[in-house]
Design an enzyme around this catalytic site. Sequence first.
Site, PDB file in Angstrom:
ATOM      1  N   GLU A  20       0.823  -1.211   0.000  1.00  0.00           N
ATOM      2  CA  GLU A  20       0.000   0.000   0.000  1.00  0.00           C
ATOM      3  C   GLU A  20       0.859   1.263   0.000  1.00  0.00           C
ATOM      4  O   GLU A  20       0.521   2.261  -0.630  1.00  0.00           O
ATOM      5  CB  GLU A  20      -0.902   0.041   1.242  1.00  0.00           C
ATOM      6  CG  GLU A  20      -2.028  -0.968   1.265  1.00  0.00           C
ATOM      7  CD  GLU A  20      -1.594  -2.293   1.883  1.00  0.00           C
ATOM      8  OE1 GLU A  20      -0.368  -2.568   1.956  1.00  0.00           O
ATOM      9  OE2 GLU A  20      -2.477  -3.065   2.286  1.00  0.00           O
ATOM     10  N   HIS A 680      24.203   5.844 -13.141  1.00  0.00           N
ATOM     11  CA  HIS A 680      23.112   6.083 -12.182  1.00  0.00           C
ATOM     12  C   HIS A 680      22.554   7.483 -12.302  1.00  0.00           C
ATOM     13  O   HIS A 680      21.513   7.789 -11.732  1.00  0.00           O
ATOM     14  CB  HIS A 680      23.608   5.823 -10.760  1.00  0.00           C
ATOM     15  CG  HIS A 680      24.161   4.448 -10.592  1.00  0.00           C
ATOM     16  ND1 HIS A 680      25.507   4.171 -10.732  1.00  0.00           N
ATOM     17  CD2 HIS A 680      23.552   3.263 -10.356  1.00  0.00           C
ATOM     18  CE1 HIS A 680      25.699   2.870 -10.570  1.00  0.00           C
ATOM     19  NE2 HIS A 680      24.531   2.299 -10.343  1.00  0.00           N
TER      20      HIS A 680
END
Length: 746
Positions: A20, A680
């Site tokens: 959630e 990255h």
Amino acid sequence: MTASHDTQTVGYPRIGKNRELKRALEAFWKRETDADTLLATFQQVEEDGWRTQRDAGIDHIGVGDATLYDHVLDWSVRLGLIPARFAALQGLDRYFAMARGAEGIPALEMTKWFDTNYHYLVPEITADVSPTAHFAEFLARIQRAQALLGERTVPIVLGPVTMLRLAHLEIPFETALAQWLPLYVELLASLKALGVREVQLHEPALILPDVADSRPQIEAAAAALAAVGLPLNLVIPFDDVGDAFPWIAALPVAGLTLDFTRGETAALLERYGWPADKFLAAGVVDGRSVWRVRGADVLPLLRELAGYATLRLSASCSLQFVPYSAALETALPAPLHDVLAFAEEKLHELVALRETVTAARPWDDSPWERFRAFAPAEVALRQRLASLTAADFSRAEPYAARRPQQLALPPFPLTTIGSFPQTAEVRQLRARFKRGELSEAAYRAALDGWIAYTVGVQEGLGFDVLVHGEFERSDMVEYFAEKLTGFAFTQHGWVQSFGSRYVRPPIIYADVTRPGPMTVREFEVAQSFTRKPVKGMLTGPVTLLNWSFPRTDIPRQEVAFQLALALRAEIADLERAGARVIQVDEPALREGLPFKPDRRAAYLAWTVDAFRLATGGAASATQLHTHMCYAEFGDVLPAIDRLDADVISLENARSGDETLRALAEYGYAREVGPGVYDIHSPVIPDDAFILEKLRVFRRHLADAQIWVNPDCGLKTRTWAEVLPALRALVAAVQRLRAELGKAGQD
Ligand code: GLN
Ligand code: ZN
């Protein structure tokens, strides 16, 4: 005997049983929902965890570790560690900017939390931050917990030693500790005023081998905190505290929580005894293992401990490192399912252990007996392992003899680390195939299209050693795990890697064998499109092990050797298919390094052996590459050398030239591809930037040693970023080759 043996937890999963929190965070970041909605979900997830622990019957429930992103970041905010670059921001905007960066503002650095696969945001203590308390939100949470849990509520405070030891410090540790300690005193006083009975002071940094250097400061800090008069439970997970045991056990706290699942805590206790005035919370239920307790392992220890101390039964660390509940797994065979224990099951184990120890209720190990019949040893494999000799761990010839037999390549050969962009389209392909919406033939045809495109791009740009792009791989471990026996997969077994990034590590439950080739098809497809050499791409044995939940009934080394034999067979198949270059990635090798120096050598010995067992059968003419995603090499260089890889590619882009210097000083003689740019980051390098990097490399390494490659796989980048970046690599290398070629003619 009236011993009660209370139970306790020291942290619980916090991502939501159905992820959630991830959904709520991502919706909030996309501005689809507001802060209130996010916080409502957060509180629901947190309270659900509290209720589960309460209903299971846990007596002392650690509270306050739940987090929107990272609990270490939460403590940075609470202690006023807000670097100046975030000063203009407020509230959640500032919080998430510290976590993820914002327009023009780099995030805090992220790094691994001790030897777990969780990543935290590194606190920054610069000269411009000063201790300021922001405890209101924390105290309000504790009050919410008290309403639900009453006296079972035990606030979790990340202790000052750990906070400051892990921080980037611009001032001495001792100075920082003295400056921040009053804040902790203030916090404890506030918690005392709320009527809590105990506080957990989490200090994992006390396991670090050099902790004794700060002993006087730590003792003084503990005395100052104890003076508040609120009982402290000093929680030290992840290893034993080593030689520091006597003085750490004597710190002025009410009790300690020690980890009995790693290190030598039981032996230390036997050697030094236990202070009569303190409780011992024995971390015997392993918070990092997915397996049910074997009574035969744990009960004798518990009976012995009960003689020493007022004993509590505890998880060894926060349960955040295991998934919520094995009960959610409906697709696993019963004998396997019955020996799994995720967070919820571990709560029940704590309570059941207490009953076994105090009420002599028998502990039931029969699920383990059923499991042994279900997953018997592979006899042939065990025999092969038992008959290994030194020759199996070595290439047939040394590097100097191998190199002339391997590919002849232009100077500064250009290659990549393996993966190319995992676009939405590629992920969709895999998902549709998995759901059965795409036939195998259609799936393969689509994959092959991506391989053809990727090979074409590399060839067109001028790369020397090509890759197929790894489009068939969701993940470098899961892909191989699915092709090997002995691995199981969960449906809901998510654990937090960082922030809203969760992973579902496979579970190694039985002997590992390779029913058939795993990567040969994609290699052959790629090679069919080009005359340039294509690299075979494999994940190494140590990484497959370290990024899975391992079985614990045989030593990790044996599991690594089983994996190594499977990879060895794959390498032979790749060679038969024509591969002259094969890469075996080991990004996780270093992260399993034990904290205590005296255990490091043993770890490096068996992990390097596993790599050598995997690669030792490769022909001399096969060029073996390895790749590692980090740059701190100084202390492990001899081990890296002993891997005996012909070529190693490393992350280097973010770390000056220290790695190069270390390699040069060591006299590293084989070939090296230090990453030329940081994949990255979305920043696209130009050829001047790359050329400058190459000039730095040449100051430390011989030209014949240098490879040119990005510093990791390109899977997280877009094609729009990858194409110009790779073009810049080629342009820089061409300029360098031209310069040197001309110099050679003069
Ligand atoms: N071959 C892998 C890739 O390119 C290596 C990834 C890694 O080192 N983490 O994605
Ligand atoms: Zn990497």
